[in-house]
Design a protein around this motif. Structure first.
Motif, short mmCIF file in Angstrom:
data_model
loop_
_atom_site.label_atom_id
_atom_site.label_comp_id
_atom_site.label_asym_id
_atom_site.label_seq_id
_atom_site.Cartn_x
_atom_site.Cartn_y
_atom_site.Cartn_z
N VAL A 58 -7.84 22.77 33.55
CA VAL A 58 -8.51 22.14 32.42
C VAL A 58 -9.55 23.12 31.88
O VAL A 58 -10.42 23.57 32.63
N SER A 60 -12.65 23.18 29.75
CA SER A 60 -13.67 22.30 29.20
C SER A 60 -14.67 23.16 28.44
O SER A 60 -15.41 23.94 29.04
N CYS A 92 -4.63 21.76 29.96
CA CYS A 92 -5.14 21.06 28.78
C CYS A 92 -6.52 21.60 28.42
O CYS A 92 -7.14 22.31 29.20
N GLU A 94 -10.30 20.35 26.78
CA GLU A 94 -11.25 19.32 26.35
C GLU A 94 -12.37 20.03 25.62
O GLU A 94 -13.17 20.73 26.24
N TRP A 95 -12.38 19.92 24.30
CA TRP A 95 -13.35 20.64 23.48
C TRP A 95 -14.45 19.67 23.05
O TRP A 95 -14.20 18.72 22.31
N HIS A 96 -15.65 19.90 23.52
CA HIS A 96 -16.80 19.04 23.21
C HIS A 96 -17.60 19.68 22.07
O HIS A 96 -17.87 20.88 22.11
N GLU A 120 -7.83 17.97 23.41
CA GLU A 120 -8.64 16.83 23.01
C GLU A 120 -9.98 17.32 22.46
O GLU A 120 -10.63 18.17 23.07
N LEU A 122 -13.70 16.13 21.52
CA LEU A 122 -14.59 15.04 21.90
C LEU A 122 -15.97 15.23 21.30
O LEU A 122 -16.61 16.25 21.53
#
Length: 124
Positions: A58, A60, A92, A94-96, A120, A122
């Motif tokens: 992942v 992040s 995957c 997860e882009w904040h 994703e 976020l």
């Protein structure tokens, strides 16, 4: 395999890569003097990790700013993960991003368009 941890500075992000969890965190701002030199250990670590028969990975990301050369480095990281995903490795992103920053959202959406792995975006 050892963890990779690079402390954040005023111009470079935190890098925290734990092989036990498969999570690569990149947080902060990214405009080091030499982005390619800064990200070289990340590329090397990721290449080695992806050669291992390990589980999912992942990415992040919580970057508030990237300069042009950091964007190129991020594209390289995403390409590595996308290739691994295409070869069957669970991966995957997860882009904040800060919900007050429309440019950050636009950048995340552009990165997402360039890969096929789950991505994703976020708001925080």
């Amino acid at each position: 395999m050892d963890s990779l941890r690079i402390a954040a500075t005023s111009c470079s992000p935190l890098i925290d890569f734990d092989p036990a969890t498969g999570i690569l965190r990149i947080e902060g701002e990214s405009y080091p003097e030499n982005s390619f030199e800064f990200y070289a250990p990340v590329f090397a670590w990721l290449e080695e990790f992806l050669r291992q028969p390990a589980g999912r990975i992942v990415l992040s990301v919580g970057l508030s700013y990237l300069n042009t050369s950091s964007i190129k480095c991020m594209i390289d990281v995403l390409d590595m993960l996308d290739a691994a995903h295409g070869a069957g490795r669970p991966a995957c992103v997860e882009w904040h991003y800060d919900s007050e920053n429309d440019r950050a959202l636009d950048m995340a959406e552009e990165f997402r368009e360039d890969v096929s792995l789950p991505f994703e975006i976020l708001a925080r």
